[in-house]
Design an enzyme around this catalytic site. Structure first.
Site, short mmCIF file in Angstrom:
data_model
loop_
_atom_site.label_atom_id
_atom_site.label_comp_id
_atom_site.label_asym_id
_atom_site.label_seq_id
_atom_site.Cartn_x
_atom_site.Cartn_y
_atom_site.Cartn_z
N ASP A 143 0.83 -1.20 0.00
CA ASP A 143 0.00 0.00 0.00
C ASP A 143 0.87 1.25 0.00
O ASP A 143 2.03 1.24 0.40
CB ASP A 143 -0.95 0.01 1.20
CG ASP A 143 -0.23 -0.03 2.55
OD1 ASP A 143 0.80 -0.72 2.64
OD2 ASP A 143 -0.70 0.62 3.50
N GLU A 194 0.26 -1.07 5.97
CA GLU A 194 1.33 -0.44 6.72
C GLU A 194 1.12 1.06 6.82
O GLU A 194 1.42 1.68 7.85
CB GLU A 194 2.68 -0.73 6.06
CG GLU A 194 3.87 -0.49 6.95
CD GLU A 194 4.40 0.94 6.94
OE1 GLU A 194 5.20 1.30 7.81
OE2 GLU A 194 4.00 1.72 6.05
#
Length: 390
Positions: A76, A141
């Protein structure tokens, strides 16, 4: 175009704004399966915030108890902000002046591509290495980090999986790839302090109790406190106020409460429990009793971790020197990372990736000449660890 650069571009082209993965892990898993990795999805979270997690494992001899190296990272990326501020589309990999532009170029899709290609090259040359290799990837994250790496680590712990070494591909370098690695990170703990007073007319302060005035002396002491002196690896623990909110919006009203948000970034010299008690003691010294004078909510988002020089650090240092000629600097500065979760199930964790000057910025980029050395360093680490384990 090298295989590492090509894969970097393929990953950048996928708009995987947290918690979306947009097929990044599928792309990587397909490459790993071709090498003999067993790939497992350990997705988590509600449907409207579904997090993709990948655990992939390779072993040339399932009957052997080989030590295991884990490559960890996230697919991400942070939001782009206004697209008009970017020189080129953040999800169209673009080359200008020797740099590759795109969201995630530095944080951390180049690292992921380098890890995959490093494994491809290593296993082509060493099909039966004396080490096992694994990948732990998440799409959470950059978000709350509650359904990502921590979920996988908890599952691995439940299974009794042994992790010996871990490299997190965070962008840790400053000027050149390999000039700095992180061998630890500080812990992070936030507090929400609500000091209670009595609301009243500002012209009659004797009929009210101003919580801002009550809190101010304690805040001054907290701001001036030396929490610890740090150590050879960590700077001293710091305490910072991030927000103060009090008042009704009217200039003639004493507020009934004030809310103070603060954060500790703490070293291995202090524990969350010790810091919490010292805050309570300070408040009490200034006449604030818990419950009647204030309430305090704590959130520990990560404990500190440290990997002292040993097998993994030496393997990475030697790989960097052999590839770049640099004597890498060990550092524990910066924010938190998913290394804090992995360190709970793995004794030796380091972070190593490309320069971080443009991470989370408009026109995020990585120098193209930094990409191949990064892949080569990862491959050399594999070779160093396999040689040590043989």
């Amino acid at each position: 175009m090298t295989p590492t650069l090509r894969l970097s571009e393929e990953l950048i082209a996928r708009p995987s704004v947290t918690p979306s993965d947009e097929g990044c892990q599928t792309l990587i898993a397909d490459r790993l399966r071709a090498l003999g990795f067993v790939c497992e999805s350990l997705d988590s979270g509600p449907e409207h915030f579904r997090v993709r997690n990948l655990w992939a494992h390779f072993s040339s001899d399932l009957s052997a108890k080989n030590p295991k190296l884990v490559f960890a990272g996230h697919t991400d990326v942070v939001p782009t902000g206004p697209l008009g501020d970017w020189t080129s589309d953040p999800f169209v990999p673009t080359h200008r002046d020797g740099k590759l532009y795109g969201r995630g170029a530095s944080d951390m899709k180049t690292s992921l591509a380098a890890m995959v290609v490093a494994c491809e090259e290593f296993l082509a040359a060493h099909p039966r290495p004396a080490i096992d290799i694994a990948f732990l990837l998440t799409s959470d994250e950059e978000g709350p980090a509650t359904d990502g790496t921590v979920v996988v680590c908890n599952e691995l712990k439940r299974r009794g999986e042994r992790l010996d070494w871990c490299i997190v591909g965070e962008p840790t370098s400053v000027e050149r790839t390999g000039d700095m690695i992180k061998n630890g990170r500080r812990g992070s703990m936030s507090g929400k302090l609500t000091v209670l007073g009595i609301q009243g007319h500002i012209a009659y302060p004797h009929l009210a109790r101003n919580p801002i005035h009550l809190a101010a002396p304690a805040l001054a002491e907290l701001a001036g406190t030396e929490w610890d002196a740090g150590n050879a690896y960590f700077p001293p623990t710091s305490w910072q106020v991030s927000n103060i909110h009090g008042g009704t919006g009217a200039s003639n009203v004493i507020p009934g409460q004030v809310v103070i948000d603060f954060n500790f970034r703490f070293s291995t010299e202090s524990s969350p429990e010790q810091l919490q008690q010292r805050v309570r003691d300070t408040l009490l010294r200034h006449g604030l009793a818990e419950g009647s004078g204030y309430t305090l909510e704590w959130t520990v988002s990560g404990r500190p971790f440290l990997t002292a020089p040993g097998t993994l650090v030496h393997a990475v240092q030697n790989a960097i020197q052999a590839e770049t000629g640099l004597q890498t600097e060990l550092s524990t500065t910066g924010g938190t990372s998913d290394g804090r979760f992995i360190a709970q199930v793995c004794e030796q964790v380091i972070e190593m990736g490309p320069p971080n000057a443009t991470i989370h910025k408009v026109d995020e980029c990585v120098a193209v000449h930094d990409i191949e050395p990064l892949k080569n360093i990862y491959r050399r680490v594999l070779e160093n660890l396999a040689q040590a384990a043989a």
